[in-house]
Design an enzyme around this catalytic site. Structure first.
Site, PDB file in Angstrom:
ATOM      1  N   SER A 156      -8.548  -3.458   1.925  1.00 36.98           N
ATOM      2  CA  SER A 156      -7.860  -4.592   2.526  1.00 36.98           C
ATOM      3  C   SER A 156      -8.346  -4.772   3.962  1.00 36.98           C
ATOM      4  O   SER A 156      -8.235  -3.848   4.776  1.00 36.98           O
ATOM      5  CB  SER A 156      -6.351  -4.291   2.532  1.00 36.98           C
ATOM      6  OG  SER A 156      -5.771  -4.627   3.774  1.00 36.98           O
ATOM      7  N   HIS A 184     -10.697  -7.343  -0.192  1.00 38.04           N
ATOM      8  CA  HIS A 184      -9.409  -8.038  -0.182  1.00 38.04           C
ATOM      9  C   HIS A 184      -9.147  -8.513   1.236  1.00 38.04           C
ATOM     10  O   HIS A 184      -9.132  -7.723   2.181  1.00 38.04           O
ATOM     11  CB  HIS A 184      -8.306  -7.061  -0.629  1.00 38.04           C
ATOM     12  CG  HIS A 184      -6.925  -7.628  -0.668  1.00 38.04           C
ATOM     13  ND1 HIS A 184      -6.409  -8.302  -1.753  1.00 38.04           N
ATOM     14  CD2 HIS A 184      -5.931  -7.595   0.265  1.00 38.04           C
ATOM     15  CE1 HIS A 184      -5.154  -8.665  -1.479  1.00 38.04           C
ATOM     16  NE2 HIS A 184      -4.854  -8.249  -0.271  1.00 38.04           N
ATOM     17  N   ASP A 216      -6.760 -10.222   3.959  1.00 34.91           N
ATOM     18  CA  ASP A 216      -5.333 -10.490   4.197  1.00 34.91           C
ATOM     19  C   ASP A 216      -5.162 -11.576   5.244  1.00 34.91           C
ATOM     20  O   ASP A 216      -5.258 -11.324   6.442  1.00 34.91           O
ATOM     21  CB  ASP A 216      -4.632  -9.208   4.648  1.00 34.91           C
ATOM     22  CG  ASP A 216      -4.299  -8.305   3.476  1.00 34.91           C
ATOM     23  OD1 ASP A 216      -4.486  -7.091   3.587  1.00 34.91           O
ATOM     24  OD2 ASP A 216      -3.860  -8.837   2.435  1.00 34.91           O
ATOM     25  N   MET A 230      -2.815 -14.065   7.149  1.00 41.67           N
ATOM     26  CA  MET A 230      -1.396 -14.201   7.483  1.00 41.67           C
ATOM     27  C   MET A 230      -1.217 -15.290   8.540  1.00 41.67           C
ATOM     28  O   MET A 230      -2.008 -15.372   9.489  1.00 41.67           O
ATOM     29  CB  MET A 230      -0.857 -12.871   8.022  1.00 41.67           C
ATOM     30  CG  MET A 230      -1.003 -11.728   7.046  1.00 41.67           C
ATOM     31  SD  MET A 230      -0.334 -10.198   7.735  1.00 41.67           S
ATOM     32  CE  MET A 230      -0.924  -9.020   6.495  1.00 41.67           C
ATOM     33  N   HIS A 279      -6.079 -13.155  -0.080  1.00 40.60           N
ATOM     34  CA  HIS A 279      -4.616 -13.085  -0.256  1.00 40.60           C
ATOM     35  C   HIS A 279      -3.980 -13.954   0.816  1.00 40.60           C
ATOM     36  O   HIS A 279      -3.949 -13.578   1.994  1.00 40.60           O
ATOM     37  CB  HIS A 279      -4.206 -11.609  -0.114  1.00 40.60           C
ATOM     38  CG  HIS A 279      -2.734 -11.363  -0.215  1.00 40.60           C
ATOM     39  ND1 HIS A 279      -2.168 -10.150   0.122  1.00 40.60           N
ATOM     40  CD2 HIS A 279      -1.700 -12.154  -0.609  1.00 40.60           C
ATOM     41  CE1 HIS A 279      -0.861 -10.202  -0.073  1.00 40.60           C
ATOM     42  NE2 HIS A 279      -0.558 -11.410  -0.508  1.00 40.60           N
ATOM     43  N   MET A 312      -1.083 -15.154   2.686  1.00 38.56           N
ATOM     44  CA  MET A 312       0.321 -14.973   3.062  1.00 38.56           C
ATOM     45  C   MET A 312       0.634 -16.118   4.024  1.00 38.56           C
ATOM     46  O   MET A 312       0.739 -15.939   5.248  1.00 38.56           O
ATOM     47  CB  MET A 312       0.527 -13.588   3.679  1.00 38.56           C
ATOM     48  CG  MET A 312       0.408 -12.493   2.623  1.00 38.56           C
ATOM     49  SD  MET A 312       0.100 -10.847   3.271  1.00 38.56           S
ATOM     50  CE  MET A 312      -1.688 -10.890   3.392  1.00 38.56           C
ATOM     51  N   MET A 316       3.188  -6.989  -5.213  1.00 36.62           N
ATOM     52  CA  MET A 316       3.271  -6.341  -3.903  1.00 36.62           C
ATOM     53  C   MET A 316       4.138  -5.092  -4.013  1.00 36.62           C
ATOM     54  O   MET A 316       5.245  -5.142  -4.560  1.00 36.62           O
ATOM     55  CB  MET A 316       3.860  -7.289  -2.866  1.00 36.62           C
ATOM     56  CG  MET A 316       2.995  -8.511  -2.543  1.00 36.62           C
ATOM     57  SD  MET A 316       1.360  -8.095  -1.933  1.00 36.62           S
ATOM     58  CE  MET A 316       1.782  -7.316  -0.368  1.00 36.62           C
ATOM     59  N   GLY A 340       3.000  -8.563   4.938  1.00 35.29           N
ATOM     60  CA  GLY A 340       3.022  -8.798   6.387  1.00 35.29           C
ATOM     61  C   GLY A 340       2.350  -7.722   7.209  1.00 35.29           C
ATOM     62  O   GLY A 340       1.795  -8.008   8.276  1.00 35.29           O
ATOM     63  N   PHE A 341       2.371  -6.473   6.715  1.00 33.83           N
ATOM     64  CA  PHE A 341       1.805  -5.407   7.540  1.00 33.83           C
ATOM     65  C   PHE A 341       1.167  -4.322   6.666  1.00 33.83           C
ATOM     66  O   PHE A 341       1.617  -4.062   5.545  1.00 33.83           O
ATOM     67  CB  PHE A 341       2.897  -4.763   8.422  1.00 33.83           C
ATOM     68  CG  PHE A 341       3.486  -5.728   9.409  1.00 33.83           C
ATOM     69  CD1 PHE A 341       4.599  -6.486   9.078  1.00 33.83           C
ATOM     70  CD2 PHE A 341       2.894  -5.913  10.659  1.00 33.83           C
ATOM     71  CE1 PHE A 341       5.142  -7.410   9.976  1.00 33.83           C
ATOM     72  CE2 PHE A 341       3.427  -6.827  11.567  1.00 33.83           C
ATOM     73  CZ  PHE A 341       4.545  -7.580  11.222  1.00 33.83           C
ATOM     74  N   GLY A 342       0.135  -3.669   7.228  1.00 35.41           N
ATOM     75  CA  GLY A 342      -0.409  -2.479   6.576  1.00 35.41           C
ATOM     76  C   GLY A 342       0.408  -1.271   6.995  1.00 35.41           C
ATOM     77  O   GLY A 342       1.272  -1.348   7.871  1.00 35.41           O
ATOM     78  N   GLY A 343       0.147  -0.137   6.345  1.00 32.47           N
ATOM     79  CA  GLY A 343       0.767   1.114   6.768  1.00 32.47           C
ATOM     80  C   GLY A 343       2.225   1.281   6.381  1.00 32.47           C
ATOM     81  O   GLY A 343       2.910   2.170   6.889  1.00 32.47           O
ATOM     82  N   ASP A 345      -0.682  -3.979  -4.404  1.00 33.26           N
ATOM     83  CA  ASP A 345      -1.073  -4.072  -2.997  1.00 33.26           C
ATOM     84  C   ASP A 345       0.048  -3.574  -2.091  1.00 33.26           C
ATOM     85  O   ASP A 345       1.126  -4.141  -2.065  1.00 33.26           O
ATOM     86  CB  ASP A 345      -1.361  -5.559  -2.704  1.00 33.26           C
ATOM     87  CG  ASP A 345      -1.826  -5.811  -1.299  1.00 33.26           C
ATOM     88  OD1 ASP A 345      -2.006  -6.998  -0.951  1.00 33.26           O
ATOM     89  OD2 ASP A 345      -2.007  -4.838  -0.539  1.00 33.26           O
ATOM     90  N   GLY A 346      -0.282  -2.452  -1.365  1.00 30.49           N
ATOM     91  CA  GLY A 346       0.672  -1.987  -0.358  1.00 30.49           C
ATOM     92  C   GLY A 346       1.074  -0.543  -0.590  1.00 30.49           C
ATOM     93  O   GLY A 346       1.658  -0.234  -1.636  1.00 30.49           O
ATOM     94  N   GLY A 347       0.729   0.321   0.373  1.00 29.69           N
ATOM     95  CA  GLY A 347       1.119   1.729   0.239  1.00 29.69           C
ATOM     96  C   GLY A 347       0.409   2.461  -0.871  1.00 29.69           C
ATOM     97  O   GLY A 347       0.904   3.464  -1.400  1.00 29.69           O
ATOM     98  N   GLY A 394      -5.466  -0.199   2.242  1.00 29.15           N
ATOM     99  CA  GLY A 394      -5.757  -0.375   3.664  1.00 29.15           C
ATOM    100  C   GLY A 394      -5.794   0.978   4.357  1.00 29.15           C
ATOM    101  O   GLY A 394      -6.847   1.602   4.482  1.00 29.15           O
ATOM    102  N   SER A 395      -4.626   1.473   4.706  1.00 25.10           N
ATOM    103  CA  SER A 395      -4.536   2.722   5.493  1.00 25.10           C
ATOM    104  C   SER A 395      -5.239   3.901   4.835  1.00 25.10           C
ATOM    105  O   SER A 395      -5.909   4.685   5.526  1.00 25.10           O
ATOM    106  CB  SER A 395      -3.063   3.096   5.711  1.00 25.10           C
ATOM    107  OG  SER A 395      -2.356   1.996   6.198  1.00 25.10           O
TER     108      SER A 395
HETATM  109  C1  DX5 Z   1       0.225  -6.454   3.376  1.00 23.82           C
HETATM  110  C2  DX5 Z   1      -1.178  -6.666   2.821  1.00 23.82           C
HETATM  111  C3  DX5 Z   1      -1.764  -5.426   2.242  1.00 23.82           C
HETATM  112  C4  DX5 Z   1      -1.860  -4.274   3.248  1.00 23.82           C
HETATM  113  C5  DX5 Z   1      -2.280  -2.996   2.573  1.00 23.82           C
HETATM  114  O1  DX5 Z   1       0.834  -7.693   3.615  1.00 23.82           O
HETATM  115  O2  DX5 Z   1      -1.164  -7.654   1.817  1.00 23.82           O
HETATM  116  O3  DX5 Z   1      -3.045  -5.728   1.700  1.00 23.82           O
HETATM  117  O4  DX5 Z   1      -2.798  -4.618   4.248  1.00 23.82           O
HETATM  118  O5  DX5 Z   1      -2.329  -1.986   3.568  1.00 23.82           O
HETATM  119  P1  DX5 Z   1      -1.829  -0.491   3.220  1.00 23.82           P
HETATM  120  O6  DX5 Z   1      -2.741   0.005   2.120  1.00 23.82           O
HETATM  121  O7  DX5 Z   1      -1.983   0.265   4.496  1.00 23.82           O
HETATM  122  O8  DX5 Z   1      -0.404  -0.616   2.753  1.00 23.82           O
HETATM  123 ZN    ZN Z   2      -2.980  -8.074   0.690  1.00 22.86          ZN
END
Ligand code: DX5
Ligand code: ZN
Length: 239
Positions: A27, A52, A54, A56, A85, A87, A156, A161-164, A190-192, A212-213
């Site tokens: 991501s 991917h 992101d 926003m 993606h 958002m 999701m 909205g945020f990574g991590g 997607d996410g975590g 992402g992270s």
């Molecule tokens: C959140 C994004 C995800 C996010 C994933 O809104 O759509 O793609 O960046 O990041 P991690 O893997 O750190 O949750």
């Molecule tokens: Zn995403």
């Protein structure tokens, strides 16, 4: 290349990913945007087969990232399929612009519009792969009616909205329900997504795993990608 050919190859580039599932998609949110070309080359050398992106808007989600110029820049940088993606509130306004920028898949949030059908129809008309995303707290019933219009469903496992953020385990059952409702849809989570959470998602039927992270917090991207791929591949009962 005439639009129809490029349109066919764009959507196909995303549909074809399913043949090599499980697929890890980095991501581009926590990467080093000050060295984007270097980051993309590292990811290519790590063997990733799609990116991917992101996007926003600070309205649909309380965060603001990047838009068409960065997508167009990435299109010039790499041949990898771009999984965009959005958002973004009322995404129909931007679907054409992201297609022109080079998106191969365009995913919109059902929560971001009164009716996602016009945006989904426009993405199909343009020739990108058609994606619909749903946040963890949104009832799945809200998107099941749109399944026939989609190539890809993005479940999701964090609030967009945020990574991590921490993985929301409700995603596992939601993946299972979508897979049960449509065998041939490209199913993305997607996410975590980490070495600890990916196996459950693979077992539930996911094909694409946005990370992402668990990649960008590591010094060696290739090691991170290979470890995640291995965990996803060896999950018991992966379809
Ligand atoms: C959140 C994004 C995800 C996010 C994933 O809104 O759509 O793609 O960046 O990041 P991690 O893997 O750190 O949750
Ligand atoms: Zn995403």
């Amino acid at each position: 290349m005439p639009l129809c050919d490029s349109a066919m190859s764009r959507r196909h580039a995303i549909l074809a990913l399913r043949q090599s599932a499980p697929v890890i998609l980095p991501s581009l949110l926590k990467c080093d945007f000050g060295n984007l070309e270097r980051e993309v080359r590292l990811l290519e050398r790590a063997g990733v087969t799609a990116l991917h992106l992101d996007v926003m808007d600070g309205q649909f989600v309380p965060n603001l990232t990047y838009g068409m110029p960065v997508v167009a820049g990435l299109r010039r940088l790499t041949q990898l399929p771009l999984d965009v993606h959005l958002m973004v509130q009322d995404p129909l306004r931007f679907v054409d612009a992201f297609y022109e920028a080079g998106a191969d898949a365009i995913t919109v949030h059902g929560e971001a519009c009164d009716d996602p059908k016009p945006a989904l129809d426009r993405i199909r008309e343009l020739g990108a792969a058609v994606g619909l995303a749903v946040n963890p707290g949104t009832p799945l019933e809200g998107i099941l009616d749109y399944l026939p219009l989609c190539d890809l469903i993005l479940i999701m496992s964090v609030e967009a909205g945020f990574g991590g953020q921490a993985f929301d385990s409700r995603a596992v059952e939601r993946l299972r329900r979508v897979r049960a409702a449509r065998e041939d849809v490209v199913l993305e989570v997607d996410g975590g997504i980490t070495a600890e959470t990916i196996a459950r998602c693979a077992e539930a039927g996911a094909d694409l795993f946005v990370v992402g992270s668990a990649i960008f917090d590591r010094a060696n991207y290739a090691e991170a990608v290979q470890e995640l791929q291995m965990r996803a591949r060896t999950s018991p009962g992966r379809k």
